[in-house]
Design a protein around this motif. Structure first.
Motif, PDB file in Angstrom:
ATOM      1  N   SER A 160     -31.645 -22.512   2.221  1.00 32.81           N
ATOM      2  CA  SER A 160     -30.822 -22.380   3.433  1.00 32.81           C
ATOM      3  C   SER A 160     -31.521 -21.512   4.468  1.00 32.81           C
ATOM      4  O   SER A 160     -31.501 -21.812   5.675  1.00 32.81           O
ATOM      5  CB  SER A 160     -29.457 -21.792   3.078  1.00 32.81           C
ATOM      6  N   GLU A 161     -32.163 -20.444   4.019  1.00 31.38           N
ATOM      7  CA  GLU A 161     -32.896 -19.573   4.940  1.00 31.38           C
ATOM      8  C   GLU A 161     -34.068 -20.314   5.596  1.00 31.38           C
ATOM      9  O   GLU A 161     -34.341 -20.147   6.792  1.00 31.38           O
ATOM     10  CB  GLU A 161     -33.411 -18.337   4.195  1.00 31.38           C
ATOM     11  N   LEU A 162     -34.751 -21.135   4.805  1.00 29.89           N
ATOM     12  CA  LEU A 162     -35.879 -21.902   5.345  1.00 29.89           C
ATOM     13  C   LEU A 162     -35.419 -22.873   6.421  1.00 29.89           C
ATOM     14  O   LEU A 162     -36.047 -22.987   7.481  1.00 29.89           O
ATOM     15  CB  LEU A 162     -36.582 -22.656   4.215  1.00 29.89           C
ATOM     16  N   PHE A 163     -34.306 -23.557   6.172  1.00 28.31           N
ATOM     17  CA  PHE A 163     -33.813 -24.505   7.172  1.00 28.31           C
ATOM     18  C   PHE A 163     -33.290 -23.785   8.419  1.00 28.31           C
ATOM     19  O   PHE A 163     -33.465 -24.282   9.535  1.00 28.31           O
ATOM     20  CB  PHE A 163     -32.726 -25.401   6.569  1.00 28.31           C
ATOM     21  N   ARG A 164     -32.664 -22.632   8.247  1.00 30.21           N
ATOM     22  CA  ARG A 164     -32.207 -21.879   9.422  1.00 30.21           C
ATOM     23  C   ARG A 164     -33.387 -21.445  10.287  1.00 30.21           C
ATOM     24  O   ARG A 164     -33.322 -21.468  11.519  1.00 30.21           O
ATOM     25  CB  ARG A 164     -31.400 -20.649   8.988  1.00 30.21           C
ATOM     26  N   LYS A 165     -34.485 -21.071   9.643  1.00 28.30           N
ATOM     27  CA  LYS A 165     -35.635 -20.564  10.394  1.00 28.30           C
ATOM     28  C   LYS A 165     -36.505 -21.688  10.947  1.00 28.30           C
ATOM     29  O   LYS A 165     -37.030 -21.567  12.069  1.00 28.30           O
ATOM     30  CB  LYS A 165     -36.470 -19.654   9.496  1.00 28.30           C
ATOM     31  N   PHE A 166     -36.667 -22.773  10.199  1.00 25.78           N
ATOM     32  CA  PHE A 166     -37.671 -23.771  10.567  1.00 25.78           C
ATOM     33  C   PHE A 166     -37.098 -25.149  10.901  1.00 25.78           C
ATOM     34  O   PHE A 166     -37.849 -26.035  11.294  1.00 25.78           O
ATOM     35  CB  PHE A 166     -38.694 -23.924   9.431  1.00 25.78           C
ATOM     36  N   SER A 167     -35.793 -25.376  10.731  1.00 24.52           N
ATOM     37  CA  SER A 167     -35.167 -26.666  11.008  1.00 24.52           C
ATOM     38  C   SER A 167     -35.625 -27.710   9.992  1.00 24.52           C
ATOM     39  O   SER A 167     -36.280 -27.409   9.002  1.00 24.52           O
ATOM     40  CB  SER A 167     -35.458 -27.108  12.443  1.00 24.52           C
ATOM     41  N   SER A 168     -35.270 -28.981  10.268  1.00 23.19           N
ATOM     42  CA  SER A 168     -35.537 -30.077   9.333  1.00 23.19           C
ATOM     43  C   SER A 168     -36.294 -31.179  10.056  1.00 23.19           C
ATOM     44  O   SER A 168     -36.008 -31.461  11.226  1.00 23.19           O
ATOM     45  CB  SER A 168     -34.199 -30.632   8.814  1.00 23.19           C
ATOM     46  N   PRO A 169     -37.274 -31.795   9.404  1.00 18.91           N
ATOM     47  CA  PRO A 169     -37.726 -31.619   8.019  1.00 18.91           C
ATOM     48  C   PRO A 169     -38.775 -30.510   7.897  1.00 18.91           C
ATOM     49  O   PRO A 169     -39.365 -30.084   8.889  1.00 18.91           O
ATOM     50  CB  PRO A 169     -38.342 -32.974   7.694  1.00 18.91           C
ATOM     51  N   ILE A 170     -39.003 -30.104   6.664  1.00 24.98           N
ATOM     52  CA  ILE A 170     -40.002 -29.077   6.348  1.00 24.98           C
ATOM     53  C   ILE A 170     -40.956 -29.639   5.299  1.00 24.98           C
ATOM     54  O   ILE A 170     -40.520 -30.172   4.274  1.00 24.98           O
ATOM     55  CB  ILE A 170     -39.333 -27.804   5.789  1.00 24.98           C
ATOM     56  N   ASN A 171     -42.238 -29.492   5.556  1.00 23.31           N
ATOM     57  CA  ASN A 171     -43.262 -29.812   4.560  1.00 23.31           C
ATOM     58  C   ASN A 171     -43.787 -28.516   3.963  1.00 23.31           C
ATOM     59  O   ASN A 171     -44.191 -27.609   4.701  1.00 23.31           O
ATOM     60  CB  ASN A 171     -44.427 -30.571   5.202  1.00 23.31           C
ATOM     61  N   ILE A 172     -43.804 -28.435   2.649  1.00 25.19           N
ATOM     62  CA  ILE A 172     -44.287 -27.228   1.973  1.00 25.19           C
ATOM     63  C   ILE A 172     -45.517 -27.575   1.146  1.00 25.19           C
ATOM     64  O   ILE A 172     -45.523 -28.550   0.387  1.00 25.19           O
ATOM     65  CB  ILE A 172     -43.183 -26.624   1.080  1.00 25.19           C
ATOM     66  N   HIS A 173     -46.548 -26.760   1.309  1.00 27.18           N
ATOM     67  CA  HIS A 173     -47.820 -26.976   0.613  1.00 27.18           C
ATOM     68  C   HIS A 173     -48.085 -25.789  -0.313  1.00 27.18           C
ATOM     69  O   HIS A 173     -48.147 -24.641   0.150  1.00 27.18           O
ATOM     70  CB  HIS A 173     -48.965 -27.095   1.622  1.00 27.18           C
ATOM     71  N   HIS A 174     -48.267 -26.083  -1.594  1.00 27.82           N
ATOM     72  CA  HIS A 174     -48.479 -25.041  -2.595  1.00 27.82           C
ATOM     73  C   HIS A 174     -49.977 -24.921  -2.866  1.00 27.82           C
ATOM     74  O   HIS A 174     -50.570 -25.723  -3.601  1.00 27.82           O
ATOM     75  CB  HIS A 174     -47.721 -25.392  -3.882  1.00 27.82           C
ATOM     76  N   LEU A 175     -50.603 -23.915  -2.273  1.00 22.86           N
ATOM     77  CA  LEU A 175     -52.067 -23.802  -2.328  1.00 22.86           C
ATOM     78  C   LEU A 175     -52.617 -23.550  -3.726  1.00 22.86           C
ATOM     79  O   LEU A 175     -53.709 -24.036  -4.050  1.00 22.86           O
ATOM     80  CB  LEU A 175     -52.534 -22.718  -1.357  1.00 22.86           C
ATOM     81  N   PRO A 176     -51.929 -22.807  -4.607  1.00 17.79           N
ATOM     82  CA  PRO A 176     -52.469 -22.660  -5.975  1.00 17.79           C
ATOM     83  C   PRO A 176     -52.621 -23.993  -6.706  1.00 17.79           C
ATOM     84  O   PRO A 176     -53.565 -24.176  -7.489  1.00 17.79           O
ATOM     85  CB  PRO A 176     -51.437 -21.754  -6.658  1.00 17.79           C
ATOM     86  N   THR A 177     -51.719 -24.933  -6.472  1.00 16.96           N
ATOM     87  CA  THR A 177     -51.850 -26.251  -7.094  1.00 16.96           C
ATOM     88  C   THR A 177     -53.073 -26.978  -6.557  1.00 16.96           C
ATOM     89  O   THR A 177     -53.835 -27.602  -7.320  1.00 16.96           O
ATOM     90  CB  THR A 177     -50.581 -27.090  -6.838  1.00 16.96           C
ATOM     91  N   PHE A 178     -53.277 -26.929  -5.245  1.00 16.02           N
ATOM     92  CA  PHE A 178     -54.452 -27.545  -4.623  1.00 16.02           C
ATOM     93  C   PHE A 178     -55.726 -26.962  -5.222  1.00 16.02           C
ATOM     94  O   PHE A 178     -56.656 -27.685  -5.602  1.00 16.02           O
ATOM     95  CB  PHE A 178     -54.386 -27.309  -3.115  1.00 16.02           C
ATOM     96  N   ALA A 179     -55.779 -25.635  -5.339  1.00 21.03           N
ATOM     97  CA  ALA A 179     -56.960 -24.967  -5.895  1.00 21.03           C
ATOM     98  C   ALA A 179     -57.200 -25.373  -7.343  1.00 21.03           C
ATOM     99  O   ALA A 179     -58.348 -25.550  -7.775  1.00 21.03           O
ATOM    100  CB  ALA A 179     -56.799 -23.454  -5.780  1.00 21.03           C
ATOM    101  N   SER A 180     -56.128 -25.532  -8.103  1.00 28.72           N
ATOM    102  CA  SER A 180     -56.257 -25.918  -9.510  1.00 28.72           C
ATOM    103  C   SER A 180     -56.831 -27.327  -9.648  1.00 28.72           C
ATOM    104  O   SER A 180     -57.687 -27.585 -10.517  1.00 28.72           O
ATOM    105  CB  SER A 180     -54.893 -25.836 -10.193  1.00 28.72           C
TER     106      SER A 180
END
Length: 486
Positions: free
Chosen positions: A35-55
């Motif tokens: 809910s905090e993410l949508f209040r701050k950034f609106s919709s839609p939101i793309n999230i990228h998890h850098l540790p997974t990319f590095a792995s």
């Protein structure tokens, strides 16, 4: 109520179950943070998890190192425009494949140079040539006119352009593989020998490698193409050329789904539904490539092959283990013998499980057919690729207790004023109808789904791109806007 479960996979009984990662579920369970993410950034939101990319990068490196090969991995930037991924690629010791002026400019600004960048643009402008030449970044040339342009601009700059020649037209099982790109394998040796020898007028070009990129996903075709290129390099280097790398491009398969059975069952049901004109699986009876013609089922599934036993590192191994038909040696053995650097340009497969797309429910309605349509605060271009549909079940995050415990079938629709703005063509079964303000999560969207076709039609804002370095116990401050990346 939903038995205390606040989030659920669409099509809980079967469907097409995506492979997920713990970081995704940690986020789905934290409704306050969402809910905090949508209040701050609106919709839609793309999230990228850098540790997974590095792995994933590390797992690719391990393959090449197990063969004791010289290698370089170039992350194909066109798969996702986020700058954080470029920065992570450099931080993980790999390069970046650029396909436009802005990709090249941004990648240089983020720390790229002649050692970790390559320019492979299908259409190259004077500005691209100049920037690449000035920074000693290799340019992959597709045709004779590109060769002339690169040489002329290098001469104007009083520099040498480092180039690779793109090759195509390989013969596999007595069939020539067509491509609109590249020099024909049957003619390119004569062309290089004539145009790029020591006495040629193209003295501002320095040929350092060969390159190919095949359509489709056949390891046999890639193995044969690599073998043919190794034969070509051996012949050219015997003529005093100094070719040091072979780049086999991308197109490395990845696997999205947990179950092969679910995948085969889906295609069987789809074909039966089209044949019997009782398609209950897709919106408006879309056959996703199948259709009835003169009473017969025609066509094929026009989507990405979402389940693949051979994928990622095993895909690369099959290409390396392919045996040269002339020498009997594997490609890996030939590469070592010729002391060549093998280069690859993965995009989608390198981003496996790196990203998710989140959107808010805007409304629910029933159409004239009685179908439930759930409108989301996003549009179809924000989750679109060349695949006819994205065949992964989404996750629904319910914020509160629900109106009923009656299951419902829905289609997710987007914000464009187009009948075809249906985000998933498959019908999705849910334990109860989502409310306005509930969240929908589409997983594994980082590769080509987020940005490749995204537009600003209707003057809609582009999606927000966030990156995340934390492994768990997320807070709002862990999510950083990609626009802040420098």
């Amino acid at each position: 109520m939903i038995n205390n479960t606040k989030y659920v996979k669409g099509n809980p009984e079967g469907g097409l179950t995506p492979i997920t990662s713990p970081w995704m579920h940690q986020l789905f369970e934290n409704q306050k943070l969402l809910s905090e993410l949508f209040r701050k950034f609106s919709s839609p939101i793309n999230i990228h998890h850098l540790p997974t990319f590095a792995s994933t990068i590390s797992s690719y490196k391990e393959v090449f190192e197990s063969y004791d090969l010289k290698y370089q991995i170039f992350y194909a930037r066109k798969a996702n425009k986020s700058k954080s991924l470029v920065k992570q690629a450099f931080g993980s010791g790999i390069g970046v494949d650029t396909a436009s002026l802005r990709e090249l400019e941004q990648s240089i600004a983020l720390g790229g140079n002649g050692n970790n960048l390559v320019l492979t643009a299908a259409i190259k402008t004077k500005e691209q040539y100049s920037l690449a030449i000035q920074n000693e970044i290799p340019i992959i040339l597709d045709n004779f006119e590109e060769l002339e342009q690169a040489n002329n601009i290098a001469k104007q700059l009083n520099k040498k352009a480092i180039i690779g020649i793109r090759v195509s037209g390989f013969i596999v099982e007595e069939s020539k593989l067509y491509s609109r790109f590249g020099f024909d394998i049957e003619k390119v040796e004569q062309f290089i020998s004539k145009k790029l020898n020591l006495g040629s007028p193209y003295q501002n070009l320095k040929l350092k490698g060969l390159h190919f990129h095949l359509d489709g996903y056949s390891t046999q075709q890639r193995g044969k193409a690599l073998s043919d290129c190794l034969n070509l390099i051996r012949s050219l280097n015997a003529k005093a050329f100094d070719i040091s790398f072979i780049d086999i491009g991308g197109g490395i398969l990845m696997n999205y789904l947990e179950s092969e059975q679910e995948w085969t069952d889906f295609e069987t049901k789809l074909k039966n539904a089209v044949q019997n004109d009782r398609n209950q699986l897709t919106f408006n009876n879309d056959g996703l490539g199948y259709e009835m013609v003169d009473g017969k089922l025609r066509g094929s599934l026009k989507t990405y092959p979402y389940f693949n036993k051979v994928n990622g590192t095993t895909f690369i191994k099959e290409v390396l283990d392919y045996s040269n038909l002339q020498t009997g040696k594997t490609n890996a053995q030939e590469l070592k013998e010729l002391q060549l650097e093998l280069r690859i340009e993965p995009g989608r497969s390198l981003l496996n499980r790196t990203g998710i797309t989140l959107a808010k429910v805007a409304h629910r309605k029933q159409d004239a057919k009685g179908q439930w349509l759930v409108g989301l605060e996003m549009n179809m271009t924000q989750m679109m690729s060349s695949s006819k549909d994205f065949l992964l079940d989404p996750f629904i995050i319910y914020k509160d207790s629900q109106e009923s415990n009656t299951s419902v079938d829905v289609f997710f629709t987007g914000a464009y004023c187009l009948e075809r703005d249906v985000l998933l063509k498959r019908k999705i079964s849910l334990p109860t109808l989502p409310k306005i303000g509930d969240f929908v999560a589409f997983v594994n969207t980082a590769g080509y789904m987020m940005h490749f076709f995204e537009t600003e039609a209707h003057l809609f804002d582009l999606s927000t791109n966030l990156f995340l370095n934390s492994q768990g116990d997320f807070t709002l401050t862990d999510f950083i806007d990609d626009n802040a990346m420098k």
